[in-house]
Scaffold this motif. Structure first.
Motif, short mmCIF file in Angstrom:
data_model
loop_
_atom_site.label_atom_id
_atom_site.label_comp_id
_atom_site.label_asym_id
_atom_site.label_seq_id
_atom_site.Cartn_x
_atom_site.Cartn_y
_atom_site.Cartn_z
N GLY A 245 0.81 -1.21 0.00
CA GLY A 245 0.00 0.00 0.00
C GLY A 245 0.84 1.26 0.00
N LEU A 246 1.88 1.30 0.82
CA LEU A 246 2.73 2.49 0.88
C LEU A 246 3.50 2.69 -0.42
CD1 LEU A 246 4.10 2.13 4.51
CD2 LEU A 246 2.60 3.93 3.66
N SER A 247 4.02 1.62 -0.99
CA SER A 247 4.75 1.78 -2.26
C SER A 247 3.80 2.17 -3.38
CB SER A 247 5.51 0.50 -2.61
OG SER A 247 4.62 -0.56 -2.84
N GLY A 248 2.57 1.66 -3.36
CA GLY A 248 1.59 2.07 -4.36
C GLY A 248 1.20 3.53 -4.20
N ALA A 249 1.05 3.99 -2.95
CA ALA A 249 0.68 5.39 -2.71
C ALA A 249 1.80 6.33 -3.13
CB ALA A 249 0.34 5.59 -1.23
N VAL A 250 3.04 5.99 -2.79
CA VAL A 250 4.17 6.82 -3.19
C VAL A 250 4.29 6.86 -4.71
CG1 VAL A 250 6.70 6.95 -3.15
CG2 VAL A 250 5.45 6.58 -1.04
N ALA B 88 3.87 10.18 -7.05
CA ALA B 88 4.95 10.55 -7.96
C ALA B 88 4.45 10.69 -9.39
CB ALA B 88 6.07 9.51 -7.89
N VAL B 89 3.63 9.76 -9.82
CA VAL B 89 3.08 9.85 -11.18
C VAL B 89 2.17 11.06 -11.31
CG1 VAL B 89 1.53 8.70 -12.83
CG2 VAL B 89 3.33 7.41 -11.70
#
Length: 169
Positions: A77-82, A86-87
């Protein structure tokens, strides 16, 4: 690269062209394909009448199991949110102050803003504290069951305290 070299080796490219001999010197042709191996595996299991492995529903969920799943989930979840932020920062027009003013103009109220802060703070603090727990495990400490449970409750407690402190700040 290995698959490319095996393919070249199977087709005789290494033998027919001397310039490829350096690439194919250590290539060993495969004895069977993955499909043949899988068919052999399932045929053997069908003949032996073994039961299939039980699914997760057959196990009693314990606190370490749930914490492991939660650690993986918060990481994803955190890597997806970051990645999404960013995108969005790259693709969306405007700049950071524009979007900050837009959020302020929506006037969500303190409850929803606190809930959003908690939604960011808890997964971040949980994943960080549980990551420290895993680092301690990597050096070989804390593997007795009592220590596993005690460190698990410590991670949950520290995560809650840290999250509340970040939300109220």
């Amino acid at each position: 690269m290995v698959l490319l070299l095996r393919t070249l080796g199977r087709q005789g490219v290494c033998l027919s062209r001397p310039q490829y001999a350096v690439l194919c010197r250590h290539v060993v042709p495969m004895g069977t394909t993955a499909k043949e191996e899988m068919n052999t595996f399932w045929a053997k299991n069908s003949r032996s009448n073994r039961p299939l492995s039980p699914h997760l529903t057959a196990y009693k969920w314990t606190m370490p199991m749930m914490m492991s799943v939660a650690h993986r989930g918060t990481g994803i979840g955190l890597s997806g949110a970051v990645s999404a932020v960013a995108v969005a920062a790259l693709v969306l027009p405007g700049n950071y102050p524009y979007y900050l003013d837009l959020i302020h103009s929506l006037s969500f109220g303190p409850f929803l803003i606190g809930l959003a802060k908690l939604g960011i703070a808890f997964p971040l603090s949980y994943h960080a504290f549980n990551g420290i727990r895993h680092l301690i495990w990597d050096i070989g400490k804390g593997f007795r069951m009592a220590e596993v449970y005690r460190s698990g409750y410590a991670v949950i407690g520290l995560s809650i305290i840290t999250s509340i402190a970040l939300v109220l700040r």
